[in-house]
Scaffold this active site. Structure first.
Site: not given
Length: 672
Positions: A177, A212, A415
């Site tokens: 990620d 994120h 996600s």
């Protein structure tokens, strides 16, 4: 010699000008090779003289092709032995010549990847604006204090206690990620960190400038030390960070492949069993030609449980309707666990849960795979925040605080759902390790996927192409993992403890799905209560396998008689739906089986299939009627069993439009 359908489709493609050209002086006459993916085909029509591509090769030819490319002046930037590929800065005029060589399997653009598959659009053949428009939204209440019941709605205690499954039996999760920002909730558990954005994959101190990956890591495994109310699903797992997304949440496909290859090759050294991929790009090629999908397939073949996000392309933002066939890559990897998102309304009860409208639906583009595999909570989930990150800086309304003062960020998307599922997968492994049975074999990716699907709780009014088998049920999956003795031989009953296939949540008992999706069909019955070869190694999910007893095969999810496509189906402008092929090109022809759907083409709709005798059956809309004729230069090819339009009923007897009705035979003037 091409078969009849191919001959018809060749004529249709010619008549309608359906060609995809390569760059160069003969761009209008040379069709795009089927070995060239859609993203590269579009890039070749732009002005760039060099394209960064991923070339997949037949085994044994990589060294020879590499040397030839270097001699020609093309820059080979990296090699990927696991998927037999080269990443090359290739002159665009060389693409067609290279694609014609026998040793070349496929040539794909080294496409950008985005958090949750969100990013710049796809062009005009699909609802590509979905990928352009989806970004984390600034839709919270700045500075608000929030509550959290995520663990409880999964059937877990609000806070894990000693002796409970928590991932502490040596479970590791790799998070590919934007990175992980260290903090007290991850203290001592980020065991390795590699940077593919700024350090060429070298180990560095953990960081996350986008935010994120930290949010994902918190959902998977925050210890809750700072705020127990926001404890992660598996609060004692070890975390390995692999940074492939930059400060804007963008990365390269080749870097994700490099990270996957590294984890695959070093899974034992890293002590990793689960890989989370809350990222992706639109599907540009069939799964067999997609280098990212193939890297995922190799990882699962090595024993890694790979969890992917379905993508956020669930709505056509032009029409506002639900959009099918919008899942992203690598969700379309057959062996991956592809996860869509639900909105739980932040309640423990399942009665008010719905699939989030943005959650991408199946089937997968080109191949028609039934996806997602299941859904999990993903809407407005609060988790650990990287306070120096882009998302925390930009999404001021999404900043929140726990009662103990922990800064949090609330995000929505598949996600987040994939992260929840990765945490549950870690608990399943932990429960298996703690079950007390002697001599057990390690859990395979297929078996974990099956347990998650079998124990899922179906949502009302949601199709399998929207929710898979249902919403993830951590309590049920953990119970299964603790009740099955994997040391028992193939062919034997291995359920060693009594159990009821139901879970009580908020005072209501919910029956499990008690089926799995294998290929494009449902497998009911006691499929997971016996040791079957499908749960072993080297079996690709969905392959044709002799299952033996205890299996009841249900409907065909994608192509069965019981599927109703309502008004909200959205295919984009020009889409071909064939027999397990969607938009597939081969030798410049559009391939289709006996069932084809075609969308709008210059205010006119084209439908075609097989010939009629020595003629091709053509037709046109005229004043709301379909007029049947023989071959005509400006008309449209027609064939058997074709379904088209916004209002579609898929079955033996099909009603379409205002004036046409047919079943197995075509009923209309001009057809005899």
């Amino acid at each position: 010699m091409p078969n009849a359908p191919q001959q018809v489709l060749a004529l249709a493609a010619c008549a309608l000008g359906v060609t995809l050209s390569v760059a160069g002086a003969d761009a209008q006459t040379r069709p795009r090779s089927p070995k060239v993916d859609e993203a590269l085909g579009e890039a070749l029509q732009r002005s760039e003289s060099v394209q960064r591509v991923i070339i997949r090769l037949k085994p044994g030819s990589r060294e020879q092709v590499r040397d030839r490319l270097q001699q020609h002046g093309d820059l080979v930037q990296s090699e990927h032995a696991v998927i037999e590929a080269l990443v090359v800065q290739l002159h665009r005029d060389d693409v067609a010549e290279l694609a014609a060589r026998e040793e070349i399997e496929s040539i794909a653009l080294d496409a950008d990847v985005y958090a949750d598959g969100a990013g710049p659009g796809r062009g005009n053949r699909r609802d590509r604006d979905n990928f352009r428009r989806w970004r984390p939204s600034n839709d919270g209440l700045a500075g608000s204090r929030v509550s959290n019941v995520l663990r409880e709605t999964l059937g877990l205690p609000a806070v894990s206690a000693n002796g409970m499954v928590d991932g502490s039996s040596g479970i590791g999760v790799a998070i590919i990620d934007s990175g992980i920002t260290p903090g007290i909730n991850f203290q001592g558990r980020i065991t390795a960190f590699y940077d593919y954005v700024s350090a060429n994959g070298q180990p560095v101190a953990p960081y996350d400038d986008y935010g994120h990956g930290t949010h994902v890591a918190g959902l998977i495994g925050s210890s809750g030390v700072r705020s127990m109310e926001f404890q992660g699903i598996a609060p004692a797992v070890r975390l390995v960070g692999l940074k492939v997304l930059d400060q804007n949440g963008v990365g390269r496909t080749s870097d994700v492949i490099r990270a996957l290859e590294f984890v695959t090759a070093n899974k034992d050294l890293l002590n990793v069993q689960v890989v989370n991929l809350s990222l992706g790009h639109p599907i540009y090629a069939p799964a067999g030609d997609d280098p990212l999908v193939q890297a995922v397939q190799q990882a699962t073949a090595a024993g890694l449980i790979v969890v992917t996000s379905a993508g956020n392309g669930g709505i056509n933002h032009v029409t506002g309707r639900a959009a099918f066939a919008g899942v992203s890559s690598p969700c379309n990897a057959p062996s991956a666990i592809c996860v869509g998102a639900t909105n739980t309304q932040n309640t423990v009860s399942r009665g008010d849960d719905v699939v989030a409208p943005y959650s991408a639906r199946g089937p997968s583009w080109y191949d028609g795979f039934a996806k997602p595999d299941l859904v999990a909570p993903g809407h407005k989930l609060s988790s650990d925040a990287s306070r120096s990150s882009y998302l925390f800086d930009q999404l001021t309304n999404n900043r929140e605080w726990s009662r103990e003062g922990q800064p949090l960020l609330t995000l929505s998307g598949t996600s987040m759902a994939a992260a929840v599922a990765s945490g549950v997968a870690a608990l399943v492994l932990d429960a298996h390790n703690r079950s007390g049975f002697d001599g057990q074999t390690p859990l395979t990716p297929n078996l974990v996927k099956a347990w998650l699907q079998f124990s899922a709780i179906p949502l009302d009014d949601a199709h399998h192409l929207t929710q898979g088998t249902g919403q993830i049920n951590a309590a049920g999956a953990v119970e299964l993992a603790g009740a099955i003795d994997t040391s028992r031989p193939v062919g034997s009953w291995w359920l060693a403890k009594g159990m009821t296939p139901a879970t009580m949540l908020a005072g209501t008992t919910h029956a499990w799905a008690q089926n799995i999706v294998w290929g494009d069909r449902l497998a009911h019955g006691a499929s997971i209560y016996s040791n079957n070869i499908v749960w072993g190694e080297n079996i690709v999910w969905g392959e044709n396998i002799v299952w033996g007893e205890n299996i009841v095969w249900g409907e065909n999810i994608v192509w069965g008689e019981n599927i109703v496509w309502g008004e909200n189906i959205v295919w984009g402008e020009n889409i071909v739906w064939g027999d397990r092929l969607i938009g597939q090109l081969k030798d410049s022809q559009i391939l289709g089986g006996t069932n084809i759907v075609w969308g709008e083409l210059d205010r006119r709709t084209a439908v075609w299939g097989t010939g009629y005798g020595s003629d091709i059956l053509w037709g046109l809309w005229r004043d709301n009627d379909f007029v049947w004729t023989r071959t005509s230069a400006e008309n449209i090819v027609w064939g058997e069993n074709i379904i088209w339009g916004e209002n579609i009923i898929w079955g033996e007897n099909i009603i379409w439009g205002e004036n046409i009705l047919w079943g197995e035979a075509l009923l209309n003037e001009g057809i005899q």
